[in-house]
Scaffold this motif. Structure first.
Motif, PDB file in Angstrom:
ATOM      1  N   GLY A 146       0.607  -1.579   0.002  1.00  0.00           N
ATOM      2  CA  GLY A 146       0.044  -0.168   0.184  1.00  0.00           C
ATOM      3  C   GLY A 146       0.378   1.041  -0.225  1.00  0.00           C
ATOM      4  N   GLY A 147       2.032   1.241  -0.656  1.00  0.00           N
ATOM      5  CA  GLY A 147       2.980   2.811  -0.192  1.00  0.00           C
ATOM      6  C   GLY A 147       3.462   2.662  -1.370  1.00  0.00           C
ATOM      7  N   PRO A 148       4.030   3.596  -1.766  1.00  0.00           N
ATOM      8  CA  PRO A 148       3.819   4.867  -3.523  1.00  0.00           C
ATOM      9  C   PRO A 148       4.992   3.506  -4.172  1.00  0.00           C
ATOM     10  CG  PRO A 148       5.408   5.812  -1.540  1.00  0.00           C
ATOM     11  CD  PRO A 148       4.722   4.597  -0.388  1.00  0.00           C
ATOM     12  N   ALA A 149       4.477   4.177  -5.162  1.00  0.00           N
ATOM     13  CA  ALA A 149       5.433   3.873  -6.013  1.00  0.00           C
ATOM     14  C   ALA A 149       6.965   4.106  -6.049  1.00  0.00           C
ATOM     15  CB  ALA A 149       4.859   3.570  -7.673  1.00  0.00           C
ATOM     16  N   TYR A 150       7.990   3.823  -5.399  1.00  0.00           N
ATOM     17  CA  TYR A 150       9.076   4.458  -5.464  1.00  0.00           C
ATOM     18  C   TYR A 150      10.241   4.185  -6.303  1.00  0.00           C
ATOM     19  CZ  TYR A 150       8.812   5.059  -0.296  1.00  0.00           C
ATOM     20  OH  TYR A 150       8.414   5.485   1.242  1.00  0.00           O
ATOM     21  N   GLU A 151      10.207   5.285  -6.711  1.00  0.00           N
ATOM     22  CA  GLU A 151      12.174   5.038  -7.773  1.00  0.00           C
ATOM     23  C   GLU A 151      13.415   5.085  -6.828  1.00  0.00           C
ATOM     24  OE1 GLU A 151      11.314   7.593 -10.785  1.00  0.00           O
ATOM     25  OE2 GLU A 151       9.637   8.047 -11.442  1.00  0.00           O
ATOM     26  N   TRP A 152      14.354   4.558  -7.737  1.00  0.00           N
ATOM     27  CA  TRP A 152      15.320   4.725  -6.859  1.00  0.00           C
ATOM     28  C   TRP A 152      16.477   4.459  -7.366  1.00  0.00           C
ATOM     29  CZ3 TRP A 152      19.051   0.415  -7.393  1.00  0.00           C
ATOM     30  CH2 TRP A 152      18.962  -0.500  -9.361  1.00  0.00           C
ATOM     31  N   ARG A 153      17.895   5.160  -7.068  1.00  0.00           N
ATOM     32  CA  ARG A 153      19.165   5.517  -7.760  1.00  0.00           C
ATOM     33  C   ARG A 153      20.075   5.119  -6.288  1.00  0.00           C
ATOM     34  NH1 ARG A 153      15.488   7.388 -10.250  1.00  0.00           N
ATOM     35  NH2 ARG A 153      15.254   9.181 -11.798  1.00  0.00           N
ATOM     36  N   SER A 154      20.821   4.815  -7.274  1.00  0.00           N
ATOM     37  CA  SER A 154      22.205   3.920  -6.554  1.00  0.00           C
ATOM     38  C   SER A 154      23.620   3.618  -7.396  1.00  0.00           C
ATOM     39  CB  SER A 154      22.173   2.799  -6.079  1.00  0.00           C
ATOM     40  OG  SER A 154      23.228   2.198  -5.270  1.00  0.00           O
ATOM     41  N   ILE A 155      24.971   3.517  -6.906  1.00  0.00           N
ATOM     42  CA  ILE A 155      25.758   3.352  -7.969  1.00  0.00           C
ATOM     43  C   ILE A 155      26.489   1.562  -7.171  1.00  0.00           C
ATOM     44  CG2 ILE A 155      28.449   4.032  -8.607  1.00  0.00           C
ATOM     45  CD1 ILE A 155      26.798   6.789  -7.681  1.00  0.00           C
ATOM     46  N   SER A 156      26.649   1.163  -8.168  1.00  0.00           N
ATOM     47  CA  SER A 156      27.708  -0.488  -7.593  1.00  0.00           C
ATOM     48  C   SER A 156      28.235  -0.577  -7.094  1.00  0.00           C
ATOM     49  CB  SER A 156      26.826  -1.281  -9.149  1.00  0.00           C
ATOM     50  OG  SER A 156      25.574  -1.790  -9.159  1.00  0.00           O
ATOM     51  N   PRO A 157      29.170  -0.930  -6.935  1.00  0.00           N
ATOM     52  CA  PRO A 157      30.330  -0.455  -6.206  1.00  0.00           C
ATOM     53  C   PRO A 157      30.969  -1.780  -6.863  1.00  0.00           C
ATOM     54  CG  PRO A 157      29.257  -2.462  -4.288  1.00  0.00           C
ATOM     55  CD  PRO A 157      28.390  -1.119  -5.209  1.00  0.00           C
ATOM     56  N   GLU A 158      32.667  -1.535  -6.913  1.00  0.00           N
ATOM     57  CA  GLU A 158      33.226  -2.493  -7.426  1.00  0.00           C
ATOM     58  C   GLU A 158      33.093  -3.580  -6.340  1.00  0.00           C
ATOM     59  OE1 GLU A 158      37.125  -0.494  -9.021  1.00  0.00           O
ATOM     60  OE2 GLU A 158      37.143   0.728  -6.920  1.00  0.00           O
ATOM     61  N   ASP A 159      33.610  -4.638  -7.180  1.00  0.00           N
ATOM     62  CA  ASP A 159      33.842  -6.165  -7.026  1.00  0.00           C
ATOM     63  C   ASP A 159      34.355  -6.094  -5.199  1.00  0.00           C
ATOM     64  OD1 ASP A 159      32.492  -9.061  -6.826  1.00  0.00           O
ATOM     65  OD2 ASP A 159      34.003  -9.267  -7.087  1.00  0.00           O
ATOM     66  N   LYS A 160      34.788  -6.423  -4.324  1.00  0.00           N
ATOM     67  CA  LYS A 160      34.612  -6.829  -3.464  1.00  0.00           C
ATOM     68  C   LYS A 160      35.535  -5.115  -2.554  1.00  0.00           C
ATOM     69  CE  LYS A 160      36.894 -10.842  -4.819  1.00  0.00           C
ATOM     70  NZ  LYS A 160      35.405 -10.871  -6.528  1.00  0.00           N
ATOM     71  N   ALA A 161      35.640  -4.048  -3.463  1.00  0.00           N
ATOM     72  CA  ALA A 161      36.028  -3.293  -3.063  1.00  0.00           C
ATOM     73  C   ALA A 161      34.967  -2.843  -1.264  1.00  0.00           C
ATOM     74  CB  ALA A 161      36.080  -2.151  -3.542  1.00  0.00           C
ATOM     75  N   ASP A 162      33.949  -3.074  -1.090  1.00  0.00           N
ATOM     76  CA  ASP A 162      33.152  -2.120   0.088  1.00  0.00           C
ATOM     77  C   ASP A 162      33.066  -2.728   0.720  1.00  0.00           C
ATOM     78  OD1 ASP A 162      33.301  -0.299  -1.984  1.00  0.00           O
ATOM     79  OD2 ASP A 162      30.998   0.148  -2.358  1.00  0.00           O
ATOM     80  N   GLY A 163      33.733  -4.068   2.045  1.00  0.00           N
ATOM     81  CA  GLY A 163      33.695  -4.843   2.711  1.00  0.00           C
ATOM     82  C   GLY A 163      31.987  -5.945   3.205  1.00  0.00           C
ATOM     83  N   GLY A 164      31.816  -5.396   4.325  1.00  0.00           N
ATOM     84  CA  GLY A 164      31.021  -5.731   4.749  1.00  0.00           C
ATOM     85  C   GLY A 164      30.699  -7.489   4.529  1.00  0.00           C
ATOM     86  N   GLU A 165      29.547  -8.142   3.836  1.00  0.00           N
ATOM     87  CA  GLU A 165      29.672  -9.846   4.095  1.00  0.00           C
ATOM     88  C   GLU A 165      30.612 -10.199   2.258  1.00  0.00           C
ATOM     89  OE1 GLU A 165      26.424 -13.951   4.488  1.00  0.00           O
ATOM     90  OE2 GLU A 165      25.934 -11.984   3.479  1.00  0.00           O
ATOM     91  N   PRO A 166      31.240 -11.064   2.236  1.00  0.00           N
ATOM     92  CA  PRO A 166      32.463 -11.211   1.493  1.00  0.00           C
ATOM     93  C   PRO A 166      31.432 -12.080   0.300  1.00  0.00           C
ATOM     94  CG  PRO A 166      33.435 -12.906   2.942  1.00  0.00           C
ATOM     95  CD  PRO A 166      31.983 -11.844   3.540  1.00  0.00           C
TER      96      PRO A 166
END
Length: 614
Positions: free
Chosen positions: A378-398
């Motif tokens: 029942g929420g809005p039809a959100y649009e989205w923006r992002s930038i994909s990182p380089e592979d395995k360059a941004d930490g977090g779960e491998p």
């Protein structure tokens, strides 16, 4: 000694004994009073008056005591036993753990003598900085009789636990407290250490961190210590570590452990041996649990923004990828609890195949699935923006390639798309007709800077609401991994992870100043998982020279938290605003508690919402 349950626990029974322990069962009637027998070394001699046993590395013979608890699960199998003839020194514990390595052939109430080697075991390894557990290893155990009374449990309560958390470490020992004489009437950590291995009890304790997947919870024995309105214990400064916090596990069946939320009470007596674990320090390992009395805590719902208010939210969705089953729950939270903010900055969005290390970096499926779920809720039809990182360059779960993502409601706000932003290109600020503008939107702030090595790069975008431009910077700073625990042997504990966050905060602060230099009254919102407290140096560096201000400080001190860890309700997620937003009329901020206080959380973070009139 790992503290996690690894199997369902049954009744305490005599079992086969492996080579790790030799057990002799004495059944002669003449041994009925054996609980009072003495040996040349007593348990308090082993424990001594410091954290390290004066007999560490030595063999002891025929140490007497009565079994108070048996651990039959995990890699730390063994039992606790306690002397029935204590000394008069409050600093020397009368209980100790016997590490058998296999299911021990003893039962609670057995009178035993134990021979073996006194050792100091450091949960998590010596590099963790944790304190050690005094124990007897490679034991020979003689059972003299059964059914003896267990030594009375020592009360752990608001009167017995000191108000000061820990002594200052010895500079000559690198800041360690290990060699210091215990002062259990002055310091909480010394008090708990003086009871290590002993039978203890706590009455009517309130839950301050909900039951986790490892069948553990945290309670407080000090009901009014920095209490939040909802029953948590708030962590408000490095000097106030909340001394009443105590982790509780169970020696019973894991399936019988209560599913507790913050504010619930374990009514009656919770009792058992006091252990020390890698995952929380001093732990009451209960063979008797109080009855769970629900506190009735409900998830919060923020108010809806008015027509003239812009609502900007941040929400860490905890490693969300297409294989997860939490999309509908996250969507319901955004629509119902957050009331469909105009802009939502998401953290921990994983790529389209999650933690699979395949080289995939895009997250179209992940975000698309969430957007669809929001609309279905029942929420809005959100649009989205992002930038994909380089592979395995941004930490977090491998392999997960987590990143920040902007959702926005196109019926309420527009996004200014400006080409040029990618994983490695630094976004800049220019001045056009007296107004600041980004060279790329969306863009990443200084991605090549060493501050972001193996860490998420900030995502920045230009939004327009009712004709006014708003700059939003979504962040996910470096985690606290590697920091020494509050219960560390080093006092004060080292917070080594701060170094990178300080660098990151400086980079973001510098970028915000570039926007404000181009346009003094620019509306800038910096938000996300900052991984640091509102009183931290990281926050001070973000706010430096008045460029930003953390809006969570608009709340009363006992309401400032977004996350719960080891009994402390604390701030990790923040929304910081530029002066034009801070001093605008009628703005409001809300930390919406839907996760951190609940055992059935869908993320370990609570979202926040800022509403203001650009």
């Amino acid at each position: 000694m790992p503290s996690k349950h690894t199997a369902r626990l049954g009744a305490l029974t005599v079992a086969a004994v492996c080579s790790a322990v030799s057990t002799v069962v004495v059944t002669a009637p003449a041994q009925a009073d054996a609980a009072t027998r003495t040996g040349s070394v007593r348990i308090h001699d082993i424990q001594g008056g410091t954290r390290i046993s004066p007999l560490a590395g030595q063999q002891v013979t025929d140490v007497p005591g009565v079994v108070t608890g048996v651990r039959t699960y995990g890699s730390s199998r063994g039992f606790w036993f306690q002397d029935t003839r204590p000394d008069d020194d409050p600093a020397t514990s009368e209980g100790v753990f016997v590490f058998t390595g296999s299911t021990p052939a003893v039962a609670v109430g057995d009178s035993v003598t134990v021979s073996g080697t006194v050792t100091e075991y450091v949960p998590g390894g010596t590099s963790s900085g944790n304190q050690s557990v005094t124990q007897i290893s490679r034991p020979t155990v003689t059972v003299l009789s059964g059914g003896n009374p267990v030594p009375a449990a020592k009360a752990v309560d608001a009167r017995s636990v000191p108000g000061t958390y820990a002594p200052q470490g010895d500079p000559a020992a690198g800041g360690s407290v290990n060699g210091l004489a215990l002062r259990p009437k002055e310091y909480a950590l010394d008090f708990y250490e003086s009871l290590e291995g002993m039978n203890v009890k706590a009455a009517d304790v309130r839950v301050v961190t909900a039951t986790d997947p490892y069948t553990e919870l945290w309670a407080t024995v000090k009901p009014w210590e920095n209490r939040s309105l909802r029953g948590a214990t708030v962590y408000g400064s490095y000097e106030d570590q909340n001394t009443g916090r105590l982790q509780i596990q169970s020696l019973g069946a894991a399936a019988d452990f209560p599913d507790a939320n913050v504010g619930d009470v374990l009514k009656g007596t919770t009792a058992g041996p006091l252990d020390y674990s890698q995952y929380g320090g001093y732990t009451l390992v209960a063979n008797r649990l109080g009855k769970l009395e629900p506190g009735g805590l409900e998830r919060e719902t923020t108010r809806e923004q008015t027509r003239g208010e812009l609502a900007v939210a941040t929400y860490n969705v905890e490693n969300l990828d297409p294989s997860d089953d939490t999309f509908a729950a996250h969507a319901a939270a955004i629509v119902n609890n957050l009331r469909s903010p105009d802009i939502v900055a998401l953290e921990e969005i994983q790529d389209d195949d999650g933690a699979t290390d395949s080289g995939v970096v895009d997250a179209d499926r992940t975000v698309g699935k969430l957007v669809e779920a929001i609309e279905a809720a029942g929420g809005p039809a959100y649009e989205w923006r992002s930038i994909s990182p380089e592979d395995k360059a941004d930490g977090g779960e491998p392999g997960g390639n987590i990143r920040q993502v902007f959702l926005f409601d196109p019926e309420r706000v527009s996004f200014t798309d400006r080409a040029g932003g990618d994983a490695t290109t630094a976004v800049g600020v220019t001045k056009v007709r007296g107004k600041a503008r980004l060279t790329a939107s969306p863009g990443r702030i200084d991605p090549a800077n060493a501050a972001w090595r193996n860490s998420r790069k900030p995502l920045v975008g230009e939004f327009v609401f009712r004709g006014e431009t708003v700059f939003v910077v979504a962040n996910h700073f470096a985690s606290k991994g590697g920091d020494q625990a509050l219960h560390s042997q080093y006092q004060p504990p080292a917070r080594s992870s701060e170094t990178q966050r300080h660098l990151q905060a400086t980079v973001v602060n510098t970028f915000v100043k570039e926007i404000l230099k181009a346009q003094r009254d620019a509306d800038v919102v910096v938000l996300g998982d900052i991984n640091d407290y509102e009183f931290s140096r990281t926050t001070q560096l973000l706010e430096k020279d008045g460029a930003l201000w953390s809006a969570i400080r608009s709340l009363p001190r006992n309401e400032r938290y977004t996350y719960a860890y080891q009994g402390n309700a604390q701030v990790l997620d923040q929304i910081l605003v530029s002066p034009s937003v801070r001093w605008s009329w009628g703005w409001s901020y809300d930390s919406v508690h839907i996760n951190s206080e609940f055992h059935d959380q869908i993320s370990d973070h609570d979202p926040q919402v800022l509403r203001f009139r650009p």
